[in-house]
Structures are given as structure tokens and as C-alpha cells.
Design an enzyme around this catalytic site. Structure first.
Site, mmCIF file in Angstrom:
data_model
loop_
_atom_site.group_PDB
_atom_site.id
_atom_site.type_symbol
_atom_site.label_atom_id
_atom_site.label_comp_id
_atom_site.label_asym_id
_atom_site.label_seq_id
_atom_site.Cartn_x
_atom_site.Cartn_y
_atom_site.Cartn_z
ATOM 1 N N TYR A 3 5.981 -5.634 16.673
ATOM 2 C CA TYR A 3 6.045 -4.555 15.463
ATOM 3 C C TYR A 3 6.682 -3.377 16.384
ATOM 4 C CZ TYR A 3 3.981 -1.639 11.802
ATOM 5 O OH TYR A 3 3.793 -0.710 11.166
ATOM 6 N N PHE A 31 -0.790 -1.632 21.852
ATOM 7 C CA PHE A 31 -1.320 -2.861 22.548
ATOM 8 C C PHE A 31 -1.224 -3.908 21.414
ATOM 9 C CE2 PHE A 31 -4.575 -5.878 23.717
ATOM 10 C CZ PHE A 31 -4.698 -6.010 25.197
ATOM 11 N N GLY A 78 0.626 -1.380 -0.043
ATOM 12 C CA GLY A 78 -0.008 -0.108 0.003
ATOM 13 C C GLY A 78 0.822 1.115 -0.054
ATOM 14 N N PRO A 95 4.644 6.967 9.766
ATOM 15 C CA PRO A 95 3.199 7.104 9.687
ATOM 16 C C PRO A 95 2.617 6.535 10.657
ATOM 17 C CG PRO A 95 4.636 5.573 7.848
ATOM 18 C CD PRO A 95 5.453 5.627 8.894
ATOM 19 N N ILE A 100 5.426 -6.060 7.982
ATOM 20 C CA ILE A 100 4.224 -6.838 8.036
ATOM 21 C C ILE A 100 3.609 -6.942 9.407
ATOM 22 C CG2 ILE A 100 4.902 -8.825 6.433
ATOM 23 C CD1 ILE A 100 5.831 -10.574 8.940
ATOM 24 N N THR A 101 2.543 -7.213 9.979
ATOM 25 C CA THR A 101 2.240 -7.427 11.280
ATOM 26 C C THR A 101 1.808 -8.786 11.706
ATOM 27 O OG1 THR A 101 -0.055 -6.788 10.673
ATOM 28 C CG2 THR A 101 1.273 -5.013 11.598
HETATM 29 N N1 CAA Z 1 -5.768 -1.217 25.283
HETATM 30 C C1 CAA Z 1 -6.032 -1.776 26.736
HETATM 31 N N2 CAA Z 1 -6.868 -2.795 26.648
HETATM 32 C C2 CAA Z 1 -7.119 -3.717 25.629
HETATM 33 C C3 CAA Z 1 -6.860 -3.099 24.215
HETATM 34 C C4 CAA Z 1 -5.917 -1.645 24.321
HETATM 35 N N3 CAA Z 1 -5.879 -1.222 23.230
HETATM 36 N N4 CAA Z 1 -7.184 -3.825 23.495
HETATM 37 C C5 CAA Z 1 -7.837 -5.037 23.960
HETATM 38 N N5 CAA Z 1 -7.757 -4.511 25.394
HETATM 39 C C6 CAA Z 1 -8.024 -5.600 26.353
HETATM 40 C C7 CAA Z 1 -9.405 -6.267 26.144
HETATM 41 O O1 CAA Z 1 -10.615 -5.551 26.476
HETATM 42 C C8 CAA Z 1 -9.201 -7.532 27.037
HETATM 43 O O2 CAA Z 1 -9.662 -7.219 28.371
HETATM 44 P P1 CAA Z 1 -10.309 -8.323 29.236
HETATM 45 O O3 CAA Z 1 -9.281 -9.539 29.299
HETATM 46 O O4 CAA Z 1 -10.331 -7.831 30.408
HETATM 47 O O5 CAA Z 1 -11.342 -8.730 28.560
HETATM 48 C C9 CAA Z 1 -7.868 -7.910 26.852
HETATM 49 O O6 CAA Z 1 -7.034 -6.420 26.668
HETATM 50 C C10 CAA Z 1 -7.409 -8.867 25.774
HETATM 51 O O7 CAA Z 1 -7.865 -8.280 24.433
HETATM 52 P P2 CAA Z 1 -8.200 -9.251 23.479
HETATM 53 O O8 CAA Z 1 -8.992 -10.694 24.058
HETATM 54 O O9 CAA Z 1 -9.179 -8.626 22.335
HETATM 55 O O10 CAA Z 1 -6.656 -9.415 22.888
HETATM 56 P P3 CAA Z 1 -6.619 -10.395 21.315
HETATM 57 O O11 CAA Z 1 -5.221 -11.107 21.812
HETATM 58 O O12 CAA Z 1 -7.709 -11.077 20.974
HETATM 59 O O13 CAA Z 1 -6.494 -9.208 20.585
HETATM 60 C C11 CAA Z 1 -5.156 -7.536 19.350
HETATM 61 C C12 CAA Z 1 -5.319 -8.178 20.617
HETATM 62 C C13 CAA Z 1 -5.366 -8.586 18.105
HETATM 63 C C14 CAA Z 1 -3.828 -7.099 19.418
HETATM 64 C C15 CAA Z 1 -6.374 -6.345 19.176
HETATM 65 O O14 CAA Z 1 -6.362 -5.695 20.426
HETATM 66 C C16 CAA Z 1 -5.887 -5.611 18.000
HETATM 67 O O15 CAA Z 1 -6.104 -5.767 16.960
HETATM 68 N N6 CAA Z 1 -5.379 -4.476 18.495
HETATM 69 C C17 CAA Z 1 -5.054 -3.408 17.275
HETATM 70 C C18 CAA Z 1 -3.674 -3.556 17.045
HETATM 71 C C19 CAA Z 1 -3.129 -2.480 16.011
HETATM 72 O O16 CAA Z 1 -3.255 -1.155 16.382
HETATM 73 N N7 CAA Z 1 -2.401 -2.968 14.977
HETATM 74 C C20 CAA Z 1 -1.759 -1.932 14.175
HETATM 75 C C21 CAA Z 1 -1.972 -2.582 12.822
HETATM 76 S S1 CAA Z 1 -1.415 -1.722 11.545
HETATM 77 C C22 CAA Z 1 0.006 -1.093 11.662
HETATM 78 O O17 CAA Z 1 0.722 -1.458 12.408
HETATM 79 C C23 CAA Z 1 0.333 -0.064 10.670
HETATM 80 C C24 CAA Z 1 1.201 1.002 11.428
HETATM 81 O O18 CAA Z 1 2.298 1.141 11.464
HETATM 82 C C25 CAA Z 1 0.061 2.082 12.454
#
Ligand code: CAA
Length: 246
Positions: free
Chosen positions: A152, A147, A14, A182, A90-91
Site C-alpha cells: 500500500y 508497518f 467511504g 488523507p 484497497i488494503t
Molecule cells: N511498529 C513496530 N512493530 C510492530 C508494529 C508497529 N506498528 N506492529 C506490530 N509490530 C511488531 C509486533 O509487536 C510483533 O513483534 P514480535 O514479533 O516481537 O512479537 C511483530 O511486529 C509482528 O507483529 P504481528 O504478529 O502483529 O504482525 P502481523 O503480521 O500479525 O500484523 C499487521 C501486522 C496486520 C500489519 C498489523 O500490524 C496491522 O494491522 N497494522 C496496521 C496497519 C495499518 O495501519 N493499516 C492501515 C489501514 S487503513 C489505510 O491504509 C487508510 C489510509 O490510507 C490511512
């Protein structure tokens, strides 16, 4: 003077595609280095960059020897390698408690080892020729941590240290080394985040929207310009205000 030659890793991704187009529009001859990928994806890329001086070259950026052979090939075929944009990324998002060793290794290999692999082979020629521009595409999440992204965030933060250290080593040789961080942009990587989580992130962006790949590409083009020689060891955030610092 012949055209400057630019290599963009992750070149068919992208951000990579937008960077290839911006550099070609700025008069560079561009090599988009990326995994072999599917014929359909490569055909789509060829369509996207049609009319631009951009060619695709298959490369596994995590493979040190392959990167050496690739750099040699570019320098022989195109005459030099003047601009290197490390955009391959990659993530493998998951919390640390669930993270497999393979998820750590894959992200560190492609996002950080790749920077060493390419720079190690490309920087000597740049120093010998007295000109070079290296731009490492990091991330806001390398500055703040995110989180679910210990792998990464570590790789992206590591890119900053690498950038500043190499910048010092080559500053007197006409070679600049900078990073761009970014924020969340309209790419497949960001589209893969679950909708509710992504919306929560966008709600926190002062600009109130995702970034466009072209907005990242504009910054890369600026840093790689011939007259950008006094900017080195810098990091330019392009994140809609998501993280502000000085
Ligand atoms: N902050 C604090 N707590 C959080 C949270 C956050 N951001 N996200 C989830 N939690 C909490 C949940 O509420 C849950 O709490 P309980 O156990 O009390 O219920 C606990 O943490 C566990 O959460 P999950 O079961 O949802 O955890 P998971 O392992 O299934 O999912 C994850 C975690 C896949 C990382 C998901 O949170 C996610 O997709 N997050 C986004 C990550 C992100 O921003 N990635 C960026 C990709 S793009 C990129 O990287 C490009 C760039 O450079 C910007």
C-alpha cells in the site's frame, strides 16, 4: 455552459461517496465508478446520494481495456469528462515476510495501475477541450510508510510521482493534476484495523480523532474547482497533523 462531468473511482466507498456528494453539491454531474458489488451495497449507495446528480457505473479499475471503454462511454453519454478523481483503493495488510505475490499485485493493480488506466484514457480529451482536473487520492502512509503496508505504501507513494510527472506534461493545456493524502478517516478500511492498533494510531494524531470523509471531499472539491487552475503537481495532506512537512 453545461455542467462539468466528474468521474470518481471507488465512488461507492467511504471516501468516494462523500466525494461524489461534494462534487454534486458543487454543481457537477457525477459518475461513481466502482466494482459491480452487491445489489444491497449499490442500493445503500443510491439511498446515500439520493437527490444528488450522481449515477453509478460498474468498472474494474485494474482492467486497462475496460477503463478505455468506460471513458469513451462517459464522453459519449455525458458529453465530456472534465474531472477525474482516482479514489479506488484497497488494503491487504501484512508484513513483507508473510506477503503473498497476490497481495502485492492486488494492491498495486487497484491503487496504482488504476491511476494509469484512467488517466491514460481521460487526459487526451481534457487536453483537447483545454480543461481538466485530476485528483489522485493517496495516503499519509505513502509519505511515511506504515508497518504491514509495503504494498500500500509503495502504491500510494507511486501516485505522487505519477501526479507530478503528469502535471508537468499537461500544465500548459488547462489541466491540473494533484494528490490529496488523507490520514486515518472513519471508513470501512480503517474500521478493519484491529481495535488496539487503531487506538494506538489515533493516540498519535495531534487532532486526537479520525478524519471525516467529508473533510477529504472538501479538499477534492477545492482542487477541482474551475478557479483552482494554478495549483498543480501539489499534494495536500489532510491528516489531523499526523505527518507534517513542507
Ligand atoms: N511498529 C513496530 N512493530 C510492530 C508494529 C508497529 N506498528 N506492529 C506490530 N509490530 C511488531 C509486533 O509487536 C510483533 O513483534 P514480535 O514479533 O516481537 O512479537 C511483530 O511486529 C509482528 O507483529 P504481528 O504478529 O502483529 O504482525 P502481523 O503480521 O500479525 O500484523 C499487521 C501486522 C496486520 C500489519 C498489523 O500490524 C496491522 O494491522 N497494522 C496496521 C496497519 C495499518 O495501519 N493499516 C492501515 C489501514 S487503513 C489505510 O491504509 C487508510 C489510509 O490510507 C490511512
Amino acid at each position: 455552459m453545461s455542467k462539468r462531468v466528474a468521474v470518481v473511482t471507488g465512488g461507492i466507498g467511504g471516501l468516494g461517496t462523500a466525494i461524489c456528494k461534494a462534487l454534486a453539491n458543487a454543481g457537477r454531474s457525477v459518475v461513481a465508478a466502482d466494482l459491480g458489488s452487491s445489489p444491497e451495497r449499490i442500493a445503500r449507495f443510491a439511498h446515500d446520494v439520493a437527490g444528488h446528480d450522481v449515477r453509478f457505473a460498474p468498472l474494474d479499475v485494474a482492467d486497462f481495456e475496460a477503463c478505455g471503454a468506460f471513458v469513451d462511454e462517459v464522453q459519449q453519454r455525458d458529453g465530456s469528462l472534465d474531472i477525474l478523481v482516482n479514489a479506488a483503493g484497497i488494503t491487504r495488510d501484512t508484513t513483507l515476510r508473510k506477503m503473498e505475490r497476490a497481495q502485492w499485485d492486488a494492491v498495486l493493480g487497484i491503487n496504482l495501475d488504476s491511476v494509469f488506466n484512467l488517466c491514460r484514457h481521460a487526459v487526451g480529451g481534457m487536453v483537447d477541450r483545454g480543461f481538466g482536473r485530476i485528483v489522485n487520492i493517496s495516503s499519509v502512509n505513502g509519505q511515511t510508510g506504515q508497518f504491514g503496508q509495503t504494498n500500500y505504501s509503495a502504491a500510494k507513494a507511486g501516485m505522487h510521482g505519477f501526479t507530478m510527472a503528469l502535471a508537468r506534461e499537461v500544465a500548459r493545456k488547462g489541466v491540473t493534476v494533484n494528490s490529496v493524502s488523507p490520514g486515518y478517516c472513519e471508513t470501512a478500511l480503517v474500521a478493519a484495523i484491529p481495535d488496539d492498533i487503531r487506538q494506538g494510531i489515533v493516540d498519535k494524531v495531534p487532532a486526537g480523532r479520525l478524519g471525516q470523509p467529508s473533510e477529504i471531499a472538501r479538499t477534492v472539491e477545492f482542487l477541482s474547482a474551475d478557479d483552482a487552475g494554478y495549483i498543480t503537481g501539489a499534494n495536500i495532506p489532510v491528516n489531523g497533523g499526523l505527518y507534517m512537512g513542507f
